[in-house]
Design a protein around this motif. Structure first.
Motif, PDB file in Angstrom:
ATOM      1  N   ASN A  82       4.538   6.921 -13.826  1.00  0.00           N
ATOM      2  CA  ASN A  82       5.115   6.464 -12.565  1.00  0.00           C
ATOM      3  C   ASN A  82       4.050   5.958 -11.603  1.00  0.00           C
ATOM      4  O   ASN A  82       4.194   4.906 -10.982  1.00  0.00           O
ATOM      5  CB  ASN A  82       5.913   7.606 -11.923  1.00  0.00           C
ATOM      6  CG  ASN A  82       6.644   7.178 -10.660  1.00  0.00           C
ATOM      7  OD1 ASN A  82       7.477   6.296 -10.704  1.00  0.00           O
ATOM      8  ND2 ASN A  82       6.336   7.814  -9.541  1.00  0.00           N
ATOM      9  N   GLY A  83       2.955   6.725 -11.479  1.00  0.00           N
ATOM     10  CA  GLY A  83       1.893   6.315 -10.568  1.00  0.00           C
ATOM     11  C   GLY A  83       1.274   4.986 -10.957  1.00  0.00           C
ATOM     12  O   GLY A  83       1.001   4.137 -10.102  1.00  0.00           O
ATOM     13  N   SER A  84       1.077   4.784 -12.238  1.00  0.00           N
ATOM     14  CA  SER A  84       0.482   3.530 -12.712  1.00  0.00           C
ATOM     15  C   SER A  84       1.419   2.349 -12.472  1.00  0.00           C
ATOM     16  O   SER A  84       0.985   1.260 -12.077  1.00  0.00           O
ATOM     17  CB  SER A  84       0.153   3.634 -14.209  1.00  0.00           C
ATOM     18  OG  SER A  84      -0.795   4.658 -14.442  1.00  0.00           O
ATOM     19  N   ILE A  85       2.710   2.566 -12.704  1.00  0.00           N
ATOM     20  CA  ILE A  85       3.675   1.478 -12.501  1.00  0.00           C
ATOM     21  C   ILE A  85       3.728   1.067 -11.035  1.00  0.00           C
ATOM     22  O   ILE A  85       3.667  -0.128 -10.699  1.00  0.00           O
ATOM     23  CB  ILE A  85       5.080   1.882 -12.985  1.00  0.00           C
ATOM     24  CG1 ILE A  85       5.076   2.184 -14.486  1.00  0.00           C
ATOM     25  CG2 ILE A  85       6.087   0.773 -12.681  1.00  0.00           C
ATOM     26  CD1 ILE A  85       6.388   2.721 -15.004  1.00  0.00           C
ATOM     27  N   LEU A  86       3.828   2.051 -10.143  1.00  0.00           N
ATOM     28  CA  LEU A  86       3.908   1.723  -8.726  1.00  0.00           C
ATOM     29  C   LEU A  86       2.581   1.181  -8.200  1.00  0.00           C
ATOM     30  O   LEU A  86       2.566   0.375  -7.262  1.00  0.00           O
ATOM     31  CB  LEU A  86       4.343   2.941  -7.916  1.00  0.00           C
ATOM     32  CG  LEU A  86       5.809   3.362  -8.077  1.00  0.00           C
ATOM     33  CD1 LEU A  86       6.217   4.338  -6.990  1.00  0.00           C
ATOM     34  CD2 LEU A  86       6.755   2.171  -8.071  1.00  0.00           C
ATOM     35  N   SER A  87       1.480   1.619  -8.784  1.00  0.00           N
ATOM     36  CA  SER A  87       0.192   1.038  -8.399  1.00  0.00           C
ATOM     37  C   SER A  87       0.139  -0.436  -8.762  1.00  0.00           C
ATOM     38  O   SER A  87      -0.363  -1.270  -7.990  1.00  0.00           O
ATOM     39  CB  SER A  87      -0.952   1.788  -9.091  1.00  0.00           C
ATOM     40  OG  SER A  87      -1.058   3.102  -8.598  1.00  0.00           O
ATOM     41  N   LEU A  88       0.671  -0.774  -9.933  1.00  0.00           N
ATOM     42  CA  LEU A  88       0.729  -2.170 -10.338  1.00  0.00           C
ATOM     43  C   LEU A  88       1.637  -2.965  -9.410  1.00  0.00           C
ATOM     44  O   LEU A  88       1.260  -4.045  -8.918  1.00  0.00           O
ATOM     45  CB  LEU A  88       1.225  -2.276 -11.778  1.00  0.00           C
ATOM     46  CG  LEU A  88       1.469  -3.697 -12.314  1.00  0.00           C
ATOM     47  CD1 LEU A  88       0.166  -4.494 -12.316  1.00  0.00           C
ATOM     48  CD2 LEU A  88       2.088  -3.643 -13.707  1.00  0.00           C
TER      49      LEU A  88
ATOM     50  N   LEU B 153       0.830  -1.207   0.000  1.00  0.00           N
ATOM     51  CA  LEU B 153       0.000   0.000   0.000  1.00  0.00           C
ATOM     52  C   LEU B 153       0.869   1.265   0.000  1.00  0.00           C
ATOM     53  O   LEU B 153       0.538   2.256  -0.654  1.00  0.00           O
ATOM     54  CB  LEU B 153      -0.927  -0.003   1.222  1.00  0.00           C
ATOM     55  CG  LEU B 153      -1.991  -1.103   1.259  1.00  0.00           C
ATOM     56  CD1 LEU B 153      -2.774  -1.026   2.564  1.00  0.00           C
ATOM     57  CD2 LEU B 153      -2.941  -0.981   0.065  1.00  0.00           C
ATOM     58  N   GLY B 154       1.975   1.210   0.736  1.00  0.00           N
ATOM     59  CA  GLY B 154       2.890   2.356   0.752  1.00  0.00           C
ATOM     60  C   GLY B 154       3.513   2.613  -0.612  1.00  0.00           C
ATOM     61  O   GLY B 154       3.648   3.770  -1.035  1.00  0.00           O
ATOM     62  N   ILE B 155       3.867   1.534  -1.328  1.00  0.00           N
ATOM     63  CA  ILE B 155       4.427   1.682  -2.669  1.00  0.00           C
ATOM     64  C   ILE B 155       3.399   2.308  -3.607  1.00  0.00           C
ATOM     65  O   ILE B 155       3.725   3.179  -4.429  1.00  0.00           O
ATOM     66  CB  ILE B 155       4.882   0.310  -3.211  1.00  0.00           C
ATOM     67  CG1 ILE B 155       6.065  -0.219  -2.387  1.00  0.00           C
ATOM     68  CG2 ILE B 155       5.273   0.407  -4.684  1.00  0.00           C
ATOM     69  CD1 ILE B 155       7.299   0.638  -2.435  1.00  0.00           C
ATOM     70  N   ILE B 156       2.134   1.911  -3.481  1.00  0.00           N
ATOM     71  CA  ILE B 156       1.076   2.522  -4.298  1.00  0.00           C
ATOM     72  C   ILE B 156       0.986   4.013  -4.014  1.00  0.00           C
ATOM     73  O   ILE B 156       0.920   4.844  -4.939  1.00  0.00           O
ATOM     74  CB  ILE B 156      -0.278   1.845  -4.014  1.00  0.00           C
ATOM     75  CG1 ILE B 156      -0.266   0.386  -4.498  1.00  0.00           C
ATOM     76  CG2 ILE B 156      -1.420   2.615  -4.693  1.00  0.00           C
ATOM     77  CD1 ILE B 156      -1.510  -0.393  -4.118  1.00  0.00           C
ATOM     78  N   GLY B 157       0.989   4.375  -2.736  1.00  0.00           N
ATOM     79  CA  GLY B 157       0.859   5.784  -2.374  1.00  0.00           C
ATOM     80  C   GLY B 157       2.010   6.637  -2.875  1.00  0.00           C
ATOM     81  O   GLY B 157       1.808   7.761  -3.352  1.00  0.00           O
ATOM     82  N   ILE B 158       3.228   6.113  -2.800  1.00  0.00           N
ATOM     83  CA  ILE B 158       4.401   6.883  -3.222  1.00  0.00           C
ATOM     84  C   ILE B 158       4.318   7.237  -4.704  1.00  0.00           C
ATOM     85  O   ILE B 158       4.788   8.288  -5.142  1.00  0.00           O
ATOM     86  CB  ILE B 158       5.682   6.081  -2.910  1.00  0.00           C
ATOM     87  CG1 ILE B 158       5.937   6.059  -1.401  1.00  0.00           C
ATOM     88  CG2 ILE B 158       6.894   6.670  -3.629  1.00  0.00           C
ATOM     89  CD1 ILE B 158       7.033   5.130  -0.969  1.00  0.00           C
ATOM     90  N   GLY B 159       3.690   6.379  -5.483  1.00  0.00           N
ATOM     91  CA  GLY B 159       3.613   6.620  -6.919  1.00  0.00           C
ATOM     92  C   GLY B 159       2.820   7.852  -7.303  1.00  0.00           C
ATOM     93  O   GLY B 159       2.970   8.358  -8.422  1.00  0.00           O
ATOM     94  N   TRP B 160       1.976   8.347  -6.391  1.00  0.00           N
ATOM     95  CA  TRP B 160       1.119   9.488  -6.723  1.00  0.00           C
ATOM     96  C   TRP B 160       1.514  10.751  -5.957  1.00  0.00           C
ATOM     97  O   TRP B 160       0.758  11.728  -5.936  1.00  0.00           O
ATOM     98  CB  TRP B 160      -0.340   9.133  -6.432  1.00  0.00           C
ATOM     99  CG  TRP B 160      -0.780   7.954  -7.226  1.00  0.00           C
ATOM    100  CD1 TRP B 160      -0.893   6.664  -6.804  1.00  0.00           C
ATOM    101  CD2 TRP B 160      -1.115   7.934  -8.619  1.00  0.00           C
ATOM    102  NE1 TRP B 160      -1.290   5.841  -7.823  1.00  0.00           N
ATOM    103  CE2 TRP B 160      -1.438   6.598  -8.952  1.00  0.00           C
ATOM    104  CE3 TRP B 160      -1.180   8.921  -9.613  1.00  0.00           C
ATOM    105  CZ2 TRP B 160      -1.815   6.213 -10.234  1.00  0.00           C
ATOM    106  CZ3 TRP B 160      -1.564   8.532 -10.883  1.00  0.00           C
ATOM    107  CH2 TRP B 160      -1.875   7.207 -11.190  1.00  0.00           C
ATOM    108  N   VAL B 161       2.689  10.751  -5.368  1.00  0.00           N
ATOM    109  CA  VAL B 161       3.165  11.913  -4.610  1.00  0.00           C
ATOM    110  C   VAL B 161       3.553  13.053  -5.552  1.00  0.00           C
ATOM    111  O   VAL B 161       4.221  12.833  -6.565  1.00  0.00           O
ATOM    112  CB  VAL B 161       4.370  11.513  -3.732  1.00  0.00           C
ATOM    113  CG1 VAL B 161       5.124  12.739  -3.238  1.00  0.00           C
ATOM    114  CG2 VAL B 161       3.909  10.666  -2.553  1.00  0.00           C
TER     115      VAL B 161
END
Length: 386
Positions: free
Chosen positions: A162-168, A86-94
């Protein structure tokens, strides 16, 4: 103990946690340039974000043993693995500095807890199996970091954001953690008595401090090679940036191979002998790397270094886990914390020294540290590293 007696359910669950942790770290490292661009972070601000992640990780590492004692290392591993996703997902949209620092701190916090819990469970399974298994778990972590970084690079090359990649990446980690959680069992706590209470409150002794110092030096060297070998290839030997990146890939790939073979080597040579041979080989390989004048010799040295470096940390963590079994996991927590401090401080220290003197001179100091570990490693007894 025979292979048929090995706890396969626990092994598969823990392998999944190590894979999830590696995927997260690989994605996190690959995302840093894009994070800096999206959030408008210069080098100093990005360094603060990295420091926040490391500070959260070290804090969690020091506080994890009591939590492990309450809910068990296996269950804590899968819980914090999911939170890490979940933290990795959040970082992608910072997109702002403050959010980057907060999320990096929280991600570091759960990763620190994950690291201690995973290695505590791996140490328990190793003692239960009565044969070396630690390197196989660390091999899965290494595989995860490579998969995470390569997947990020491939998707970014295709123009995925970036956000999409980290969300994946984060979603995959969460799915792995949920699947692993369904395989866990509720740990049955031992009845509290004076002996177990004393063990859980015991402070790590000299042996843990020695192992922590070794972990600090080895992690410092690993961080220096990972972060500065490519720079050395470009700025000192004169290769292109793509060739420099290939040097890092060779080191990481050979480290993965070494960990896949590590448990077999441990059984054949014994932990103390494997430790001494490995550290000596890392020191010699690094010396060859610094003396090499061609990219081919440098690549060969990096390959040997990665192969030799692969099992030093698993050996140290295995020994620390045995100490931790007698003091409620505090020795393992201390060793991991000291090691993580080395991989945090190492690259920065190398950079400062390189600016003041030269990159070759600063990397030579790492070589001196490795040589000292190899020298004093001759005096280790089987009871410390086995």
């Amino acid at each position: 103990m025979a292979d048929t007696d090995f706890p396969q359910r626990e092994r598969i669950t823990l392998l999944a946690c190590f894979l999830a942790g590696g995927l997260g770290i690989g994605s996190w490292g690959a995302n840093l340039p894009a994070l800096g661009r999206w959030a408008g972070l210069d080098e100093g601000a990005l360094g603060l974000v990295l420091l926040s992640f490391a500070a959260g990780a070290i804090l969690a590492m020091t506080k994890a043993p009591p939590v492990i004692a309450r809910i068990g290392a296996e269950r804590l591993s899968v819980i914090v693995a999911g939170l890490f996703g979940l933290g990795i997902i959040g970082i992608g949209w910072v997109t702002q500095m403050a959010a980057a620092v907060i999320l990096a701190s929280l991600a570091g916090l759960v990763f620190g807890a994950l690291d201690v819990a995973m290695n505590s469970q791996a140490s328990y399974l190793e003692r239960r199996a009565r044969r070396p298994v630690m390197s196989s778990f660390h091999a899965m972590f290494s595989a995860g970091t490579l998969i995470g970084a390569l997947t990020y690079a491939a998707l970014a090359h295709r123009g995925v954001g970036n956000g999409s990649i980290l969300s994946l990446s984060g979603s995959v980690i969460v799915v792995i953690a949920v699947a692993a959680f369904t395989r866990t069992t509720v740990a049955v706590a031992e009845p509290a008595n004076d002996a177990t209470t004393a063990r859980s409150r015991a402070r790590p002794g000299t042996a843990a401090l020695v192992l922590g110092t070794l972990a600090f030096v080895i992690f410092l060297a690993e961080g220096a090679i990972m972060d500065w070998a490519a720079v050395y290839l470009v700025r000192v030997i004169g290769t292109s940036e793509s060739i420099g990146a290939a040097g890092y890939a060779i080191f990481a790939g050979m480290m993965l191979l070494g960990r896949l073979l590590g448990d077999r080597a441990n059984r054949a040579l014994g932990p103390s002998r494997l430790f001494r041979i490995s550290v000596a080989a890392v020191a010699l390989s690094m010396a060859a790397f610094l003396l090499s004048g061609s990219v081919y010799l440098a690549f060969a040295a990096l390959a040997c270094s990665g192969l030799a470096m692969a099992n030093v940390i698993p050996l140290i963590f295995s020994a620390a886990g045995m100490l931790g079994a007698r003091d409620g996991g505090r020795s393992l927590s201390r060793v991991i914390s000291m090691g993580y401090a080395g991989i945090l401080l190492g690259p920065a220290l190398i950079g400062f020294l390189a600016q003041a003197v030269s990159l070759t001179a600063s990397l030579s100091l790492v070589l001196v540290g490795l040589a000292a570990v190899a020298f004093f490693g001759r005096h280790f007894k089987e009871g410390i590293l086995s």
